[in-house]
Write a protein that holds these residues in place. Structure first.
Motif, short mmCIF file in Angstrom:
data_model
loop_
_atom_site.label_atom_id
_atom_site.label_comp_id
_atom_site.label_asym_id
_atom_site.label_seq_id
_atom_site.Cartn_x
_atom_site.Cartn_y
_atom_site.Cartn_z
N ALA A 1 58.65 61.80 31.52
CA ALA A 1 59.64 62.08 30.59
C ALA A 1 59.54 63.71 30.04
CB ALA A 1 59.10 61.25 29.27
N VAL A 23 62.90 55.18 30.05
CA VAL A 23 63.89 56.03 29.25
C VAL A 23 64.45 55.17 28.21
CG1 VAL A 23 65.78 57.12 29.27
CG2 VAL A 23 64.15 57.71 31.15
N THR A 24 64.51 55.43 26.97
CA THR A 24 65.38 54.70 25.73
C THR A 24 66.50 55.86 25.52
OG1 THR A 24 64.05 55.52 24.23
CG2 THR A 24 63.30 53.64 25.27
N THR A 27 64.63 58.86 24.09
CA THR A 27 63.52 59.75 24.95
C THR A 27 63.87 61.17 24.76
OG1 THR A 27 63.26 57.84 26.44
CG2 THR A 27 62.63 59.94 27.02
N ASP A 30 62.38 62.04 21.26
CA ASP A 30 60.93 61.73 21.19
C ASP A 30 60.40 63.27 21.89
OD1 ASP A 30 61.50 59.61 20.07
OD2 ASP A 30 61.02 58.28 21.65
#
Length: 146
Positions: A1, A23-24, A27, A30
């Motif tokens: 990430a 991953v969202t 991400t 974040d």
């Protein structure tokens, strides 16, 4: 990430494979928030404070302080251009200066904002000017003209 902050937005990833890669849709954000949180204690709170100051300040004053040509260039909210700059700084967070961009610009931005919060007289104006300076670094603005 960690590499996400040095890449483009997540739109370049295949949404169907996000879960496989951890991953969202949040991400990227974040990673950006984590960069500011780790840069200096109190930085994220200073960012939240300046966004609040921008939103509570008259539109024309923000246009003037940010050397914008008109209010439309600020984005849908008065703080949008500043937030855009903050979201992009981690992608430029090299340990050495590049052109007008200082070394470790995330830490530099945090220092500017934290110093502005400590200004006993004119705290609001100091925060707005620091936000303008940070925005100018990211968008490449030189001087005070729009």
């Amino acid at each position: 990430a960690g590499a996400l902050a040095a890449s483009s937005e997540l739109g370049y990833y295949d949404v169907n494979k996000w879960k496989k890669h951890g991953v969202t849709e949040f991400t990227f954000e974040d990673v950006v928030i984590d960069d500011y949180t780790q840069a200096q204690p109190g930085c994220l709170e200073a960012i939240q404070g300046v966004i609040s100051e921008i939103e509570s300040t008259a539109e024309q004053e923000i246009v003037d302080i940010f050397h914008a040509c008109d209010a439309r260039s600020l984005g849908p909210q008065k703080s949008s251009l500043f937030v855009y700059a903050l979201e992009n700084l981690p992608q430029l967070d090299y340990p050495y200066a590049i052109g007008a961009m200082p070394a470790k610009p995330v830490s530099f931005a945090c220092s500017l904002l934290l110093n502005a919060t400590r200004n006993p007289q004119g705290r609001r104006r100091a925060l707005l000017e620091a936000a303008s300076m940070i925005t100018g670094l990211v968008i490449g603005r030189q001087g005070t003209s729009c």
